[in-house]
Design a protein around this motif. Structure first.
Motif, PDB file in Angstrom:
ATOM      1  N   MET A  71      15.778  46.507 -12.918  1.00 49.14           N
ATOM      2  CA  MET A  71      16.709  45.681 -13.677  1.00 49.14           C
ATOM      3  C   MET A  71      16.182  44.247 -13.689  1.00 49.14           C
ATOM      4  O   MET A  71      15.565  43.804 -12.734  1.00 49.14           O
ATOM      5  CB  MET A  71      18.072  45.714 -12.990  1.00 49.14           C
ATOM      6  CG  MET A  71      19.106  44.837 -13.623  1.00 49.14           C
ATOM      7  SD  MET A  71      20.752  45.116 -12.899  1.00 49.14           S
ATOM      8  CE  MET A  71      20.840  43.756 -11.767  1.00 49.14           C
ATOM      9  N   PHE A  72      16.412  43.529 -14.785  1.00 55.74           N
ATOM     10  CA  PHE A  72      16.113  42.103 -14.777  1.00 55.74           C
ATOM     11  C   PHE A  72      17.287  41.354 -15.377  1.00 55.74           C
ATOM     12  O   PHE A  72      18.092  41.906 -16.108  1.00 55.74           O
ATOM     13  CB  PHE A  72      14.778  41.772 -15.457  1.00 55.74           C
ATOM     14  CG  PHE A  72      14.714  42.041 -16.933  1.00 55.74           C
ATOM     15  CD1 PHE A  72      15.006  41.042 -17.846  1.00 55.74           C
ATOM     16  CD2 PHE A  72      14.313  43.285 -17.409  1.00 55.74           C
ATOM     17  CE1 PHE A  72      14.917  41.274 -19.209  1.00 55.74           C
ATOM     18  CE2 PHE A  72      14.235  43.524 -18.766  1.00 55.74           C
ATOM     19  CZ  PHE A  72      14.539  42.521 -19.665  1.00 55.74           C
ATOM     20  N   TRP A  73      17.400  40.074 -15.009  1.00 55.33           N
ATOM     21  CA  TRP A  73      18.552  39.275 -15.398  1.00 55.33           C
ATOM     22  C   TRP A  73      18.191  37.812 -15.438  1.00 55.33           C
ATOM     23  O   TRP A  73      17.147  37.405 -14.941  1.00 55.33           O
ATOM     24  CB  TRP A  73      19.722  39.499 -14.437  1.00 55.33           C
ATOM     25  CG  TRP A  73      19.402  39.113 -13.023  1.00 55.33           C
ATOM     26  CD1 TRP A  73      19.598  37.883 -12.435  1.00 55.33           C
ATOM     27  CD2 TRP A  73      18.788  39.915 -12.034  1.00 55.33           C
ATOM     28  NE1 TRP A  73      19.155  37.887 -11.139  1.00 55.33           N
ATOM     29  CE2 TRP A  73      18.638  39.148 -10.855  1.00 55.33           C
ATOM     30  CE3 TRP A  73      18.330  41.246 -11.997  1.00 55.33           C
ATOM     31  CZ2 TRP A  73      18.080  39.629  -9.688  1.00 55.33           C
ATOM     32  CZ3 TRP A  73      17.780  41.725 -10.822  1.00 55.33           C
ATOM     33  CH2 TRP A  73      17.660  40.920  -9.701  1.00 55.33           C
ATOM     34  N   GLY A  74      19.070  37.024 -15.998  1.00 55.04           N
ATOM     35  CA  GLY A  74      18.885  35.579 -16.030  1.00 55.04           C
ATOM     36  C   GLY A  74      20.124  34.898 -16.570  1.00 55.04           C
ATOM     37  O   GLY A  74      20.994  35.543 -17.151  1.00 55.04           O
ATOM     38  N   GLY A  75      20.201  33.592 -16.349  1.00 50.77           N
ATOM     39  CA  GLY A  75      21.313  32.788 -16.828  1.00 50.77           C
ATOM     40  C   GLY A  75      20.874  31.937 -18.008  1.00 50.77           C
ATOM     41  O   GLY A  75      19.755  31.416 -18.025  1.00 50.77           O
ATOM     42  N   PHE A  76      21.780  31.768 -18.986  1.00 46.93           N
ATOM     43  CA  PHE A  76      21.429  31.096 -20.229  1.00 46.93           C
ATOM     44  C   PHE A  76      22.534  30.149 -20.682  1.00 46.93           C
ATOM     45  O   PHE A  76      23.703  30.528 -20.699  1.00 46.93           O
ATOM     46  CB  PHE A  76      21.208  32.121 -21.356  1.00 46.93           C
ATOM     47  CG  PHE A  76      20.137  33.121 -21.057  1.00 46.93           C
ATOM     48  CD1 PHE A  76      18.840  32.913 -21.490  1.00 46.93           C
ATOM     49  CD2 PHE A  76      20.426  34.269 -20.318  1.00 46.93           C
ATOM     50  CE1 PHE A  76      17.840  33.839 -21.205  1.00 46.93           C
ATOM     51  CE2 PHE A  76      19.437  35.195 -20.029  1.00 46.93           C
ATOM     52  CZ  PHE A  76      18.143  34.982 -20.473  1.00 46.93           C
ATOM     53  N   ASP A  77      22.145  28.933 -21.082  1.00 48.68           N
ATOM     54  CA  ASP A  77      23.063  28.039 -21.785  1.00 48.68           C
ATOM     55  C   ASP A  77      23.211  28.569 -23.197  1.00 48.68           C
ATOM     56  O   ASP A  77      22.242  29.056 -23.798  1.00 48.68           O
ATOM     57  CB  ASP A  77      22.494  26.616 -21.865  1.00 48.68           C
ATOM     58  CG  ASP A  77      22.628  25.864 -20.562  1.00 48.68           C
ATOM     59  OD1 ASP A  77      23.696  25.958 -19.926  1.00 48.68           O
ATOM     60  OD2 ASP A  77      21.668  25.168 -20.192  1.00 48.68           O
ATOM     61  N   VAL A  78      24.403  28.461 -23.763  1.00 52.27           N
ATOM     62  CA  VAL A  78      24.627  28.906 -25.136  1.00 52.27           C
ATOM     63  C   VAL A  78      23.974  27.903 -26.086  1.00 52.27           C
ATOM     64  O   VAL A  78      24.282  26.714 -26.053  1.00 52.27           O
ATOM     65  CB  VAL A  78      26.130  29.056 -25.434  1.00 52.27           C
ATOM     66  CG1 VAL A  78      26.352  29.362 -26.918  1.00 52.27           C
ATOM     67  CG2 VAL A  78      26.729  30.161 -24.574  1.00 52.27           C
ATOM     68  N   LEU A  79      23.064  28.377 -26.895  1.00 51.41           N
ATOM     69  CA  LEU A  79      22.357  27.547 -27.865  1.00 51.41           C
ATOM     70  C   LEU A  79      23.069  27.571 -29.226  1.00 51.41           C
ATOM     71  O   LEU A  79      23.156  26.559 -29.908  1.00 51.41           O
ATOM     72  CB  LEU A  79      20.918  28.040 -28.019  1.00 51.41           C
ATOM     73  CG  LEU A  79      20.018  27.298 -28.970  1.00 51.41           C
ATOM     74  CD1 LEU A  79      19.821  25.863 -28.496  1.00 51.41           C
ATOM     75  CD2 LEU A  79      18.674  28.006 -29.070  1.00 51.41           C
ATOM     76  N   LEU A  80      23.579  28.742 -29.597  1.00 55.30           N
ATOM     77  CA  LEU A  80      24.248  28.919 -30.884  1.00 55.30           C
ATOM     78  C   LEU A  80      25.341  29.950 -30.713  1.00 55.30           C
ATOM     79  O   LEU A  80      25.126  30.980 -30.080  1.00 55.30           O
ATOM     80  CB  LEU A  80      23.236  29.393 -31.934  1.00 55.30           C
ATOM     81  CG  LEU A  80      23.773  29.731 -33.314  1.00 55.30           C
ATOM     82  CD1 LEU A  80      24.269  28.472 -34.012  1.00 55.30           C
ATOM     83  CD2 LEU A  80      22.716  30.424 -34.140  1.00 55.30           C
ATOM     84  N   ASP A  81      26.509  29.690 -31.260  1.00 49.37           N
ATOM     85  CA  ASP A  81      27.645  30.617 -31.210  1.00 49.37           C
ATOM     86  C   ASP A  81      28.313  30.563 -32.571  1.00 49.37           C
ATOM     87  O   ASP A  81      28.862  29.537 -32.960  1.00 49.37           O
ATOM     88  CB  ASP A  81      28.611  30.199 -30.098  1.00 49.37           C
ATOM     89  CG  ASP A  81      29.797  31.140 -29.953  1.00 49.37           C
ATOM     90  OD1 ASP A  81      30.034  31.982 -30.846  1.00 49.37           O
ATOM     91  OD2 ASP A  81      30.500  31.019 -28.936  1.00 49.37           O
ATOM     92  N   THR A  82      28.271  31.650 -33.317  1.00 45.51           N
ATOM     93  CA  THR A  82      28.848  31.673 -34.663  1.00 45.51           C
ATOM     94  C   THR A  82      30.212  32.359 -34.700  1.00 45.51           C
ATOM     95  O   THR A  82      30.706  32.660 -35.777  1.00 45.51           O
ATOM     96  CB  THR A  82      27.897  32.377 -35.654  1.00 45.51           C
ATOM     97  OG1 THR A  82      27.752  33.741 -35.252  1.00 45.51           O
ATOM     98  CG2 THR A  82      26.559  31.677 -35.733  1.00 45.51           C
ATOM     99  N   SER A  83      30.813  32.599 -33.537  1.00 47.97           N
ATOM    100  CA  SER A  83      32.129  33.236 -33.511  1.00 47.97           C
ATOM    101  C   SER A  83      33.158  32.347 -34.199  1.00 47.97           C
ATOM    102  O   SER A  83      32.986  31.135 -34.329  1.00 47.97           O
ATOM    103  CB  SER A  83      32.567  33.519 -32.072  1.00 47.97           C
ATOM    104  OG  SER A  83      32.819  32.306 -31.389  1.00 47.97           O
ATOM    105  N   ALA A  84      34.246  32.944 -34.623  1.00 48.45           N
ATOM    106  CA  ALA A  84      35.322  32.193 -35.279  1.00 48.45           C
ATOM    107  C   ALA A  84      35.869  31.121 -34.349  1.00 48.45           C
ATOM    108  O   ALA A  84      36.160  30.006 -34.784  1.00 48.45           O
ATOM    109  CB  ALA A  84      36.431  33.146 -35.718  1.00 48.45           C
ATOM    110  N   GLU A  85      35.984  31.436 -33.057  1.00 47.08           N
ATOM    111  CA  GLU A  85      36.503  30.462 -32.100  1.00 47.08           C
ATOM    112  C   GLU A  85      35.583  29.250 -32.008  1.00 47.08           C
ATOM    113  O   GLU A  85      36.036  28.110 -32.009  1.00 47.08           O
ATOM    114  CB  GLU A  85      36.663  31.093 -30.712  1.00 47.08           C
ATOM    115  CG  GLU A  85      37.716  32.177 -30.643  1.00 47.08           C
ATOM    116  CD  GLU A  85      37.159  33.561 -30.944  1.00 47.08           C
ATOM    117  OE1 GLU A  85      35.967  33.681 -31.327  1.00 47.08           O
ATOM    118  OE2 GLU A  85      37.911  34.527 -30.822  1.00 47.08           O
ATOM    119  N   ALA A  86      34.281  29.494 -31.941  1.00 46.99           N
ATOM    120  CA  ALA A  86      33.322  28.384 -31.843  1.00 46.99           C
ATOM    121  C   ALA A  86      33.328  27.562 -33.132  1.00 46.99           C
ATOM    122  O   ALA A  86      33.250  26.338 -33.091  1.00 46.99           O
ATOM    123  CB  ALA A  86      31.925  28.915 -31.550  1.00 46.99           C
TER     124      ALA A  86
END
Length: 144
Positions: free
Chosen positions: A122-137
């Motif tokens: 398994m591999f994993w990592g943490g990410f800052d949101v760069l782009l969010d096109t959801s209706a809420e965003a």
């Protein structure tokens, strides 16, 4: 670039995270139900500790790449399915403090003899949101 399609296996919570933990792992044939049960248990705990959303994706259209791909990334063996999942957090500080608690929670201690997947691949990592096109965003951007 690695790309692929994943059918939703689990999707709980809201959709407005500002920080994301992502995971990719192989699941052996016949372990879908056991993995789903483990994912549901973990999702409840993640939400208890502050996660906004947990999504588990079961590979549905994961093509072989020329150099790398999802299957190679986890060294998937014959018949194994690749799972792509993420946890959305309100921010990195919440994520960091939550993981400290999660790692100490007795209910979250792994039973290595009964895991439905090979955690070494398994591999994993943490990410800052760069782009969010959801209706809420989109609504938040309009208000800003």
């Amino acid at each position: 670039m690695i790309y692929g399609g994943f059918a939703p296996l689990l999707d709980v919570g809201s959709r407005r995270g500002a920080y994301i933990d992502g995971f990719v792992l192989p699941v052996p044939p016949g372990n879908k139900q056991a993995y789903t049960e483990l994912a549901q248990k973990a999702a409840r705990k993640f939400e208890e500790y502050g996660a906004l959303r947990v999504v588990e994706g079961w590979s549905d259209d994961v093509p072989d790449g020329k150099v790398t791909d999802f299957r190679r990334a986890v060294k998937a063996e014959d018949g194994e399915t690749v799972v792509f999942s993420w946890i959305e957090w309100p921010d990195k500080a919440t994520r960091d403090s939550s993981w400290e608690k999660i790692m100490k929670d007795p209910d979250m201690q792994p039973d290595h003899d009964n895991m439905p997947f090979d955690g070494k691949r398994m591999f994993w990592g943490g990410f800052d949101v760069l782009l969010d096109t959801s209706a809420e965003a989109s609504a938040e951007r309009e208000l800003a």
